[in-house]
Design an enzyme around this catalytic site. Sequence first.
Site, short mmCIF file in Angstrom:
data_model
loop_
_atom_site.label_atom_id
_atom_site.label_comp_id
_atom_site.label_asym_id
_atom_site.label_seq_id
_atom_site.Cartn_x
_atom_site.Cartn_y
_atom_site.Cartn_z
CD GLN A 75 -3.10 -0.40 -0.11
OE1 GLN A 75 -3.14 0.78 -0.43
NE2 GLN A 75 -3.82 -1.32 -0.72
CB SER A 76 4.10 2.00 -1.62
OG SER A 76 4.85 3.16 -1.95
#
Length: 339
Positions: A75-76
């Site tokens: 989930q960067s």
Amino acid sequence: MHLARFPRVFLAHLPTPLERLDRLTKELGGPEIWIKRDDCTGLSTGGNKTRKLEFLMAEAQAMGADTVMTQGATQSNHARQTAAFAAKLGMACHILLEDRTGSNDANYNGNGNVLLDHLHGATTSKRAGGMDMAAEMEMVAENLRRKGRKVYTIPGGGSNPTGALGYVNCAFELVSQANDRGLVIDHLVTATGSAGTQAGLITGLKAINAGIPLTGIGVRAPKEKQEESVFNLAVRTAEKLGCPGVVQRADVVADSSYVGAGYGIPRADTLEAIALFAQLEGLLLDPVYSGKGAAGLIDYCRKGKFKKGERVVFLHTGGSAALFGYDAVFAEAHRALVV
Ligand SMILES: *Cc1c(COP(=O)(O)O)cnc(C)c1O
């Protein structure tokens, strides 16, 4: 300090607003709390990586790159902002995503930032948690180069001296906004991860002798390790900026007491901070970075480390897109709201 000497793609919505949080201030009964809205940088739901990418992507363009690569957690936010920036500049983008949490939740793995990476046309490939992601990225980049692509690689979080210039810029911007309205800032607080944000800020603040203490709330590494990586990057950033030696080791303060079980795993005070900001101020934090940073801010206010009469600025680094990958952690608390 003449930032205009460095190549830059002007794309972020700057200056970001500096606002007072009246209801949160009242709720906590301590210092006046202000927020610097770097969640509003303009690119694909915003966030702190956009300021760094203004300088990084200019370097990529100058090198004639047709492809950019970066890496980060599933989930960067950094990956998402890189994908969007690459789309805007007409470059291909390939992202390596590290499975740091081991979650097999469908939304964690496909919604939120991952959905947006793909909407921007980036290709992604997964790696197991704990791999040497920098080495993995260089290997993939070499393969692409052998096929004739001109690849520019961006380190995780965009945290190198070039990226950190984006937060030198933010330090100048914040001090100038505060000066314009006669606001004396007693403390500045931000979440700190790959270190570029805190390193750039402290370098900028020290370079202009602002006298504003900065506390980074860690999201992963223990205090010593986090402070070392921020300090090392600040030293290199100051050299790049032409003011070597301006940052002392004692200027770098990180507090990793709010990490909990690990990177990307929110704990109760993270979720409380997200709920307080959402319900008192209409603002969205995230469960990985800004929620933990705000949990630290709130705890410092409650414990009197930040006092009544002082003015504290919280740098909102963004990340709300990740909420859609973390809906499961809110399920229990939100059940009572369905009436
Ligand atoms: C990356 C990120 C941070 C941390 O910034 P670093 O420069 O990596 O230390 C904080 N908040 C959000 C939302 C982020 O995406």
